[in-house]
Write a protein that holds these residues in place. Structure first.
Motif, PDB file in Angstrom:
ATOM      1  N   GLY A  17       0.787  -1.227   0.000  1.00  0.00           N
ATOM      2  CA  GLY A  17       0.000   0.000   0.000  1.00  0.00           C
ATOM      3  C   GLY A  17       0.816   1.272   0.000  1.00  0.00           C
ATOM      4  N   ALA A  18       2.141   1.148  -0.116  1.00  0.00           N
ATOM      5  CA  ALA A  18       3.012   2.319  -0.083  1.00  0.00           C
ATOM      6  C   ALA A  18       3.166   2.936  -1.466  1.00  0.00           C
ATOM      7  CB  ALA A  18       4.388   1.928   0.452  1.00  0.00           C
ATOM      8  N   TYR A  19       3.717   4.122  -1.499  1.00  0.00           N
ATOM      9  CA  TYR A  19       4.215   4.704  -2.741  1.00  0.00           C
ATOM     10  C   TYR A  19       5.599   4.115  -3.006  1.00  0.00           C
ATOM     11  CZ  TYR A  19       0.642   8.389  -2.268  1.00  0.00           C
ATOM     12  OH  TYR A  19      -0.540   9.080  -2.153  1.00  0.00           O
ATOM     13  N   ALA A  20       6.074   4.218  -4.254  1.00  0.00           N
ATOM     14  CA  ALA A  20       7.399   3.688  -4.569  1.00  0.00           C
ATOM     15  C   ALA A  20       8.036   4.508  -5.680  1.00  0.00           C
ATOM     16  CB  ALA A  20       7.310   2.221  -4.990  1.00  0.00           C
ATOM     17  N   VAL A  21       9.348   4.702  -5.558  1.00  0.00           N
ATOM     18  CA  VAL A  21      10.130   5.357  -6.609  1.00  0.00           C
ATOM     19  C   VAL A  21      11.184   4.369  -7.085  1.00  0.00           C
ATOM     20  CG1 VAL A  21      11.625   7.279  -7.244  1.00  0.00           C
ATOM     21  CG2 VAL A  21       9.793   7.627  -5.562  1.00  0.00           C
ATOM     22  N   HIS A  22      11.063   3.974  -8.336  1.00  0.00           N
ATOM     23  CA  HIS A  22      12.023   3.042  -8.928  1.00  0.00           C
ATOM     24  C   HIS A  22      13.126   3.831  -9.617  1.00  0.00           C
ATOM     25  CE1 HIS A  22      13.082  -0.109 -12.181  1.00  0.00           C
ATOM     26  NE2 HIS A  22      13.798  -0.334 -11.097  1.00  0.00           N
ATOM     27  N   ILE A  23      14.378   3.596  -9.199  1.00  0.00           N
ATOM     28  CA  ILE A  23      15.532   4.235  -9.824  1.00  0.00           C
ATOM     29  C   ILE A  23      16.401   3.128 -10.393  1.00  0.00           C
ATOM     30  CG2 ILE A  23      17.491   5.788  -9.486  1.00  0.00           C
ATOM     31  CD1 ILE A  23      16.030   6.910  -7.060  1.00  0.00           C
ATOM     32  N   PRO A  24      16.245   2.801 -11.668  1.00  0.00           N
ATOM     33  CA  PRO A  24      16.990   1.681 -12.256  1.00  0.00           C
ATOM     34  C   PRO A  24      18.498   1.897 -12.161  1.00  0.00           C
ATOM     35  CG  PRO A  24      15.227   2.414 -13.708  1.00  0.00           C
ATOM     36  CD  PRO A  24      15.350   3.454 -12.642  1.00  0.00           C
ATOM     37  N   HIS A  25      19.211   0.803 -11.964  1.00  0.00           N
ATOM     38  CA  HIS A  25      20.670   0.809 -11.959  1.00  0.00           C
ATOM     39  C   HIS A  25      21.151   0.105 -13.224  1.00  0.00           C
ATOM     40  CE1 HIS A  25      24.815  -0.258 -10.739  1.00  0.00           C
ATOM     41  NE2 HIS A  25      24.726   0.759  -9.903  1.00  0.00           N
ATOM     42  N   ASP A  26      22.309   0.495 -13.703  1.00  0.00           N
ATOM     43  CA  ASP A  26      22.841  -0.115 -14.930  1.00  0.00           C
ATOM     44  C   ASP A  26      23.046  -1.617 -14.778  1.00  0.00           C
ATOM     45  OD1 ASP A  26      22.871   2.341 -16.156  1.00  0.00           O
ATOM     46  OD2 ASP A  26      24.987   2.737 -15.752  1.00  0.00           O
ATOM     47  N   LEU A  27      23.376  -2.065 -13.575  1.00  0.00           N
ATOM     48  CA  LEU A  27      23.597  -3.482 -13.306  1.00  0.00           C
ATOM     49  C   LEU A  27      22.599  -3.962 -12.270  1.00  0.00           C
ATOM     50  CD1 LEU A  27      27.511  -3.573 -12.988  1.00  0.00           C
ATOM     51  CD2 LEU A  27      26.144  -4.236 -14.968  1.00  0.00           C
ATOM     52  N   THR A  28      21.847  -4.989 -12.618  1.00  0.00           N
ATOM     53  CA  THR A  28      20.904  -5.577 -11.679  1.00  0.00           C
ATOM     54  C   THR A  28      21.043  -7.094 -11.743  1.00  0.00           C
ATOM     55  OG1 THR A  28      19.332  -3.755 -11.965  1.00  0.00           O
ATOM     56  CG2 THR A  28      18.476  -5.785 -10.994  1.00  0.00           C
ATOM     57  N   TRP A  29      21.193  -7.718 -10.598  1.00  0.00           N
ATOM     58  CA  TRP A  29      21.346  -9.166 -10.518  1.00  0.00           C
ATOM     59  C   TRP A  29      20.150  -9.844 -11.186  1.00  0.00           C
ATOM     60  CZ3 TRP A  29      20.420 -12.372  -5.503  1.00  0.00           C
ATOM     61  CH2 TRP A  29      20.891 -13.688  -5.687  1.00  0.00           C
ATOM     62  N   THR A  30      20.416 -10.907 -11.934  1.00  0.00           N
ATOM     63  CA  THR A  30      19.366 -11.614 -12.674  1.00  0.00           C
ATOM     64  C   THR A  30      18.208 -12.015 -11.765  1.00  0.00           C
ATOM     65  OG1 THR A  30      21.051 -12.474 -14.198  1.00  0.00           O
ATOM     66  CG2 THR A  30      18.905 -13.569 -14.201  1.00  0.00           C
ATOM     67  N   TYR A  31      18.496 -12.378 -10.547  1.00  0.00           N
ATOM     68  CA  TYR A  31      17.452 -12.797  -9.610  1.00  0.00           C
ATOM     69  C   TYR A  31      16.431 -11.697  -9.372  1.00  0.00           C
ATOM     70  CZ  TYR A  31      15.344 -14.622  -5.297  1.00  0.00           C
ATOM     71  OH  TYR A  31      14.456 -15.082  -4.355  1.00  0.00           O
ATOM     72  N   GLU A  32      16.849 -10.443  -9.503  1.00  0.00           N
ATOM     73  CA  GLU A  32      15.975  -9.311  -9.212  1.00  0.00           C
ATOM     74  C   GLU A  32      15.178  -8.836 -10.430  1.00  0.00           C
ATOM     75  OE1 GLU A  32      15.449  -8.272  -6.284  1.00  0.00           O
ATOM     76  OE2 GLU A  32      17.100  -9.128  -5.142  1.00  0.00           O
ATOM     77  N   HIS A  33      15.390  -9.474 -11.585  1.00  0.00           N
ATOM     78  CA  HIS A  33      14.712  -9.025 -12.803  1.00  0.00           C
ATOM     79  C   HIS A  33      13.214  -9.334 -12.755  1.00  0.00           C
ATOM     80  CE1 HIS A  33      18.582  -9.021 -15.486  1.00  0.00           C
ATOM     81  NE2 HIS A  33      18.619  -8.153 -14.502  1.00  0.00           N
TER      82      HIS A  33
END
Length: 238
Positions: free
Chosen positions: A191-207
């Motif tokens: 129920g929260a708000y969220a701000v997504h700030i993509p990083h150039d590298l993201t672990w495959t598990y987090e995709h």
């Protein structure tokens, strides 16, 4: 008097406040170099990732689990026929990772300082307790946080609990992070708000494969924009 829509801000740590994944990628490359006699790099990398996923329920997230997964993968692909130098090399790489200097991402300090005077800031991160505490201390950011929550997993119930304990509930909380899977989707579910700030590298598990759309989701390329997002949300309820 109308109350603010957002009263508490949560921040992820790794690859949101400071660099992290690049050190895992670099170490994985060195690990693959040690195992060239046992397969091609793509296959070995896939084997390592499979072992990491299998071990998450046992070791959790973080460098120590990564090191154990590298050792397990090396033993598996070699049928236990490893030279002692390989095991020693893996352990040495793990120690290097655990002692690596903390490198803040651009505008992190300025953003936290701009927000800390007006809102309680809560660091919400998963991983190894000792390592995350070390990085927070080394970052010089610890004094800017009202509270620190180092958790084993980030789920909707995690965010509901943290925002209730550290603020006015998830509906008045906002989570900032680079991982859709861990930082954004469960926070929105709570129920929260969220701000997504993509990083150039993201672990495959987090995709996350699907496109995420939500009325409480904001996507920004720079952490400094969090200040504008919070002002916009609270301005709309004034």
């Amino acid at each position: 008097m109308v109350q603010a829509a957002v009263t508490t801000l949560g921040f992820d740590a790794d690859d949101t406040l400071w660099q992290n994944e690049q050190f895992f990628r670099y170490t994985e490359g060195r690990f693959l170099d040690l195992l060239t006699d046992f397969g091609d790099r793509a296959t070995l990398s896939s084997r390592l990732f499979a072992v990491e996923k299998r071990n998450i329920p046992v070791y959790g997230f973080g460098i120590k689990g990564f090191v154990l997964s590298m050792m397990e993968t090396a033993l598996e692909v070699s049928d236990g026929r490893l030279d002692q130098s390989v095991i020693s090399g893996i352990l040495a790489m793990g120690r290097e990772m655990l002692g690596h200097p903390v490198e803040l991402l651009p505008e992190v300090r300025e953003t936290l300082e701009a927000l800390a005077d007006r809102y309680p800031l809560v660091l919400i991160t998963k991983g190894d307790l000792f390592d995350q505490e070390r990085k927070l201390t080394a970052s010089g950011l610890a004094d800017l946080f009202h509270a620190v929550e180092i958790v084993s997993e980030k789920s909707a119930s995690t965010y509901a609990r943290v925002f209730a304990a550290r603020g006015d509930g998830a509906d008045k909380g906002l989570m900032v992070g680079n991982s859709l899977r861990s930082d954004i989707l469960p926070a929105l579910e709570a129920g929260a708000y969220a701000v997504h700030i993509p990083h150039d590298l993201t672990w495959t598990y987090e995709h996350v494969d699907e496109t995420v759309e939500h009325p409480r989701l904001f996507i920004e390329q720079n952490i400094r924009k969090v200040v504008d997002v919070v002002e916009k949300i609270n301005g709309n309820c004034a």
